[in-house]
Design a protein around this motif. Structure first.
Motif, short mmCIF file in Angstrom:
data_model
loop_
_atom_site.label_atom_id
_atom_site.label_comp_id
_atom_site.label_asym_id
_atom_site.label_seq_id
_atom_site.Cartn_x
_atom_site.Cartn_y
_atom_site.Cartn_z
N MET A 1 3.49 5.76 -5.64
CA MET A 1 3.44 5.79 -7.10
C MET A 1 2.26 6.64 -7.58
O MET A 1 2.38 7.39 -8.56
N GLU A 2 1.12 6.55 -6.91
CA GLU A 2 -0.02 7.38 -7.30
C GLU A 2 0.28 8.86 -7.08
O GLU A 2 -0.05 9.69 -7.92
N GLU A 3 0.90 9.20 -5.96
CA GLU A 3 1.25 10.59 -5.70
C GLU A 3 2.25 11.10 -6.74
O GLU A 3 2.14 12.23 -7.21
N ALA A 4 3.20 10.27 -7.12
CA ALA A 4 4.18 10.67 -8.13
C ALA A 4 3.51 10.88 -9.48
O ALA A 4 3.76 11.89 -10.16
N LEU A 5 2.63 9.98 -9.87
CA LEU A 5 1.93 10.13 -11.15
C LEU A 5 1.04 11.37 -11.14
O LEU A 5 1.01 12.14 -12.09
N GLN A 6 0.33 11.57 -10.03
CA GLN A 6 -0.54 12.74 -9.93
C GLN A 6 0.26 14.03 -10.04
O GLN A 6 -0.19 15.00 -10.65
N ALA A 7 1.48 14.05 -9.50
CA ALA A 7 2.31 15.25 -9.53
C ALA A 7 2.84 15.56 -10.94
O ALA A 7 2.90 16.72 -11.33
N VAL A 8 3.20 14.53 -11.70
CA VAL A 8 3.81 14.77 -13.01
C VAL A 8 2.83 14.67 -14.17
O VAL A 8 3.09 15.23 -15.24
N ALA A 9 1.72 13.97 -13.99
CA ALA A 9 0.74 13.80 -15.08
C ALA A 9 -0.67 13.74 -14.50
O ALA A 9 -1.30 12.68 -14.49
N PRO A 10 -1.19 14.86 -14.02
CA PRO A 10 -2.50 14.84 -13.36
C PRO A 10 -3.64 14.35 -14.25
O PRO A 10 -4.54 13.66 -13.78
N TYR B 1 -3.36 10.58 -14.41
CA TYR B 1 -3.79 10.05 -13.11
C TYR B 1 -5.31 10.04 -13.01
O TYR B 1 -5.91 9.03 -12.62
N ALA B 2 -5.95 11.16 -13.38
CA ALA B 2 -7.41 11.25 -13.27
C ALA B 2 -8.09 10.21 -14.15
O ALA B 2 -9.08 9.58 -13.73
N LEU B 3 -7.58 9.98 -15.35
CA LEU B 3 -8.16 8.98 -16.25
C LEU B 3 -8.02 7.58 -15.69
O LEU B 3 -8.99 6.80 -15.66
N ILE B 4 -6.83 7.24 -15.23
CA ILE B 4 -6.60 5.91 -14.66
C ILE B 4 -7.44 5.71 -13.41
O ILE B 4 -8.07 4.65 -13.22
N ASP B 5 -7.51 6.72 -12.55
CA ASP B 5 -8.31 6.63 -11.35
C ASP B 5 -9.78 6.38 -11.70
O ASP B 5 -10.44 5.53 -11.11
N LYS B 6 -10.30 7.10 -12.68
CA LYS B 6 -11.70 6.95 -13.10
C LYS B 6 -11.95 5.53 -13.62
O LYS B 6 -12.94 4.90 -13.28
N GLN B 7 -11.04 5.03 -14.46
CA GLN B 7 -11.21 3.68 -15.02
C GLN B 7 -11.28 2.64 -13.92
O GLN B 7 -12.12 1.74 -13.96
N HIS B 8 -10.40 2.75 -12.91
CA HIS B 8 -10.39 1.74 -11.86
C HIS B 8 -11.58 1.88 -10.91
O HIS B 8 -12.08 0.88 -10.41
N ARG B 9 -12.03 3.09 -10.68
CA ARG B 9 -13.22 3.27 -9.84
C ARG B 9 -14.46 2.70 -10.53
O ARG B 9 -15.30 2.09 -9.88
N MET C 1 0.82 -1.21 0.00
CA MET C 1 0.00 0.00 0.00
C MET C 1 0.86 1.26 0.00
O MET C 1 0.52 2.25 -0.66
N ASN C 2 1.98 1.23 0.71
CA ASN C 2 2.89 2.38 0.69
C ASN C 2 3.44 2.61 -0.71
O ASN C 2 3.54 3.75 -1.18
N ARG C 3 3.80 1.54 -1.38
CA ARG C 3 4.30 1.65 -2.76
C ARG C 3 3.22 2.21 -3.67
O ARG C 3 3.48 3.12 -4.47
N LEU C 4 2.01 1.69 -3.57
CA LEU C 4 0.90 2.16 -4.38
C LEU C 4 0.64 3.65 -4.13
O LEU C 4 0.50 4.44 -5.07
#
Length: 135
Positions: free
Chosen positions: A112-121, A124-132, A106-109
């Motif tokens: 990695m999510e925070e890093a992706l959100q910082a460099v490619a918001p 991140y939003a698209l991937i988050d939406k797909q998984h939700r 969970m710490n790794r996840l």
């Protein structure tokens, strides 16, 4: 181990591999057993050495110790067991790991999510939406 028990174990491993190939990784496969340097029953579950267990008597502590040891042999950061649920198929199996392993995952996840959100918001939003939506 009787031939019947071995056959049930092999059938469970094959069912788990088929499920992983369809829903996770098309290259998932059963590993050749390597004795004391065993690398888990199944390869292709991202970042994990996977132990597949289909036994009448469930011994989680043994499964987790084995999965963690074999993760080291396989060069994977995480070990887990996929335990067969009686009268159910692979999708209903239980994925089991110890809390220490789960917290590391969970710490790794999170990182990695925070890093992706910082460099490619937007990504991140698209991937988050797909998984939700898939949940």
């Amino acid at each position: 181990m009787s031939n019947s028990s071995k056959a049930k174990g092999t059938a469970w491993e094959s069912a788990v591999v088929a499920y992983l190939r369809e829903h996770h990784n098309p290259t998932a496969h059963r590993n050749v057993q390597m004795g004391r340097l065993d690398i888990g029953d199944i390869a292709g579950y991202y970042l994990h050495a996977l132990e597949a267990k289909a036994e009448k008597e469930i011994t989680l502590s043994t499964y987790i110790a084995q999965a963690n040891k074999e993760a080291g042999h396989a060069g994977q950061p995480f070990g887990c067991a996929v335990v067969k649920r009686r009268m159910k198929g692979a999708a209903d199996g239980y994925v089991v790991r110890d809390l220490c392993t789960d917290v590391r995952l969970m710490n790794r996840l999170r990182d990695m999510e925070e890093a992706l959100q910082a460099v490619a918001p937007a990504a991140y939003a698209l991937i988050d939406k797909q998984h939700r939506e898939a949940a």
